[in-house]
Design a protein around this motif. Structure first.
Motif, PDB file in Angstrom:
ATOM      1  N   HIS A 164       0.824  -1.211   0.000  1.00 52.78           N
ATOM      2  CA  HIS A 164       0.000   0.000   0.000  1.00 52.78           C
ATOM      3  C   HIS A 164       0.859   1.263   0.000  1.00 52.78           C
ATOM      4  N   THR A 165       1.939   1.237   0.750  1.00 48.04           N
ATOM      5  CA  THR A 165       2.811   2.422   0.842  1.00 48.04           C
ATOM      6  C   THR A 165       3.465   2.726  -0.500  1.00 48.04           C
ATOM      7  N   ILE A 166       3.995   1.691  -1.143  1.00 42.31           N
ATOM      8  CA  ILE A 166       4.749   1.909  -2.385  1.00 42.31           C
ATOM      9  C   ILE A 166       3.830   2.313  -3.542  1.00 42.31           C
ATOM     10  N   SER A 167       2.555   1.917  -3.469  1.00 44.51           N
ATOM     11  CA  SER A 167       1.616   2.240  -4.555  1.00 44.51           C
ATOM     12  C   SER A 167       0.717   3.426  -4.215  1.00 44.51           C
ATOM     13  N   SER A 168       0.960   4.058  -3.064  1.00 43.65           N
ATOM     14  CA  SER A 168       0.125   5.180  -2.623  1.00 43.65           C
ATOM     15  C   SER A 168       0.178   6.350  -3.607  1.00 43.65           C
ATOM     16  N   LYS A 169      -0.988   6.912  -3.868  1.00 45.28           N
ATOM     17  CA  LYS A 169      -1.072   8.015  -4.826  1.00 45.28           C
ATOM     18  C   LYS A 169      -2.247   8.922  -4.475  1.00 45.28           C
ATOM     19  N   GLU A 170      -1.993  10.227  -4.475  1.00 40.04           N
ATOM     20  CA  GLU A 170      -3.060  11.206  -4.232  1.00 40.04           C
ATOM     21  C   GLU A 170      -3.822  11.458  -5.534  1.00 40.04           C
ATOM     22  N   ILE A 171      -5.143  11.421  -5.448  1.00 41.95           N
ATOM     23  CA  ILE A 171      -5.945  11.777  -6.619  1.00 41.95           C
ATOM     24  C   ILE A 171      -6.933  12.876  -6.233  1.00 41.95           C
ATOM     25  N   THR A 172      -7.335  13.645  -7.210  1.00 44.32           N
ATOM     26  CA  THR A 172      -8.301  14.722  -6.973  1.00 44.32           C
ATOM     27  C   THR A 172      -9.706  14.149  -7.011  1.00 44.32           C
ATOM     28  N   ILE A 173     -10.517  14.590  -6.052  1.00 44.13           N
ATOM     29  CA  ILE A 173     -11.904  14.141  -5.995  1.00 44.13           C
ATOM     30  C   ILE A 173     -12.806  15.368  -5.823  1.00 44.13           C
ATOM     31  N   ALA A 174     -13.886  15.425  -6.560  1.00 44.38           N
ATOM     32  CA  ALA A 174     -14.806  16.553  -6.461  1.00 44.38           C
ATOM     33  C   ALA A 174     -15.515  16.521  -5.111  1.00 44.38           C
ATOM     34  N   LYS A 175     -15.674  17.704  -4.503  1.00 40.81           N
ATOM     35  CA  LYS A 175     -16.365  17.782  -3.206  1.00 40.81           C
ATOM     36  C   LYS A 175     -17.784  17.241  -3.317  1.00 40.81           C
ATOM     37  N   GLU A 176     -18.396  17.445  -4.494  1.00 43.38           N
ATOM     38  CA  GLU A 176     -19.765  16.973  -4.712  1.00 43.38           C
ATOM     39  C   GLU A 176     -19.833  15.441  -4.663  1.00 43.38           C
ATOM     40  N   GLU A 177     -18.772  14.806  -5.141  1.00 44.68           N
ATOM     41  CA  GLU A 177     -18.733  13.341  -5.130  1.00 44.68           C
ATOM     42  C   GLU A 177     -18.694  12.804  -3.703  1.00 44.68           C
TER      43      GLU A 177
END
Length: 347
Positions: A116-129
């Motif tokens: 999980h650590t090595i594949s961790s990635k931040e993605i953008t998510i809409a507040k509405e979602e």
């Protein structure tokens, strides 16, 4: 093997430069004795195959090597398409390294944290979602809470309660308590994250278990059976494992706590992730589903004994889960107090 099956197998193995000498058929996995040693050939559906190939390639690119090696074809592909199915090839791992279940699962969780650590990635998510998810789940949980309340009131009005109704009334307080705790953590999660536009994702294995964690002759552990892999929250690996493990007679699962603590020591779990994990873990969904099924089954077709056994098993799961939640919650409280104490000492 039949001639047409043998011909099909040769066609699948040709891109690997493999010539089979003898084949043992084990359902979707075939043990291939070949000119390149003993191999495992596995069949997967085309629907999950695309994510499987993409995520395995990404893990290899990130340098993660604790997957049972998946051999590429001579032209670099990780799977072969044949007659609406995907096939991939890997070494046949004997898995003869003996270790007790506790230590095996401890290593599994340490390795899962690394995955999980090595594949961790931040993605953008809409507040509405996020808001839609919160409102949809909240609305569903409120309806289920109303159903539980109405059903217990209906049971209490009966002159003679059925065995199922009686045991449900006895369990009702614990079930509603779990539901309230779950809702409280879910509300806290939303309040903390409603203005966030980022969320952490990892490559989720999809079905972690000791059966899918094999050892080589040196004692190194490797994940396999990545067919259910996808990108998602790390809790999507933890929840199914806990649900399967805790589905037993009532017991203080201290070993399960140790496995989780091993995981949390190797990955920095965020406050909001922990609240969401506790919320989902606490929610008594299996008990609710049994009660709903009983309610919607005509009286003439109800098997009281079967329904009583079902709700009892799921209530045991709820109580086993409650113990885990209490321990994690206490761990989080102590961690917070320690952080506050350190901050106070540094000012």
């Amino acid at each position: 093997m039949e001639p047409n099956q043998s011909s099909n197998l040769n066609e699948i193995l040709k891109p690997y430069g493999v010539t089979p000498h003898f084949v043992e058929n084990n359902g979707k996995v075939k043990k291939i004795f070949s000119n390149k040693g003993t191999l495992a050939l596995k069949e997967i559906s085309a629907t999950t195959g695309v994510d499987f190939v993409r995520n395995v390639q990404r893990l290899f690119q990130l340098g993660y090597n604790r997957i049972v090696p998946i051999y590429p074809t001579l032209d670099g592909r990780y799977a072969v398409w044949n007659k609406d199915k995907l096939y991939y090839c890997m070494p046949w791992v004997l898995n003869e390294y003996k270790e007790d279940q506790f230590e095996k699962n401890k290593k599994l969780f340490r390795e899962l944290a690394r995955l999980h650590t090595i594949s961790s990635k931040e993605i953008t998510i809409a507040k509405e979602e996020r808001e839609d998810h919160y409102e949809e789940l909240t609305s569903r949980w409120e309806k289920e809470q109303e159903f539980l309340e109405e059903f217990v009131e209906a049971c209490e009005k009966e002159t003679y309660l059925s065995p199922f109704q009686l045991i449900y009334c006895l369990y009702y307080h614990d079930v509603s308590q779990a539901l309230r705790f779950s809702r409280k953590k879910f509300d806290e999660w939303y309040e903390e994250t409603k203005d966030h536009d980022k969320v952490r994702t990892v490559i989720v294995h999809g079905k972690i278990s000791s059966e899918h964690f094999l050892y080589d002759e040196r004692g190194y552990g490797y994940f396999h059976n990545f067919e259910g892999t996808r990108v998602g929250s790390p809790i999507h690996d933890l929840l199914p494992f806990l649900s399967r493990t805790l589905k037993s007679y009532p017991k203080y699962y201290d070993e399960c706590i140790e496995w989780l603590m091993t995981y949390f020591q190797h990955i920095s779990f965020r406050n909001e992730e922990m609240k969401l994990l506790l919320s989902y873990l606490a929610y008594p969904s299996t008990v609710i589903s049994v009660v709903k099924k009983y309610f919607h089954t005509p009286k003439s077709k109800r098997n009281e004994m079967k329904f009583v056994k079902k709700i009892q098993r799921h209530f045991w799961l709820l109580k086993n889960t409650e113990y885990i939640i209490m321990r994690i919650d206490e761990y989080e409280r102590q961690k917070k107090e320690q952080q506050q104490s350190q901050e106070g000492a540094s000012t």
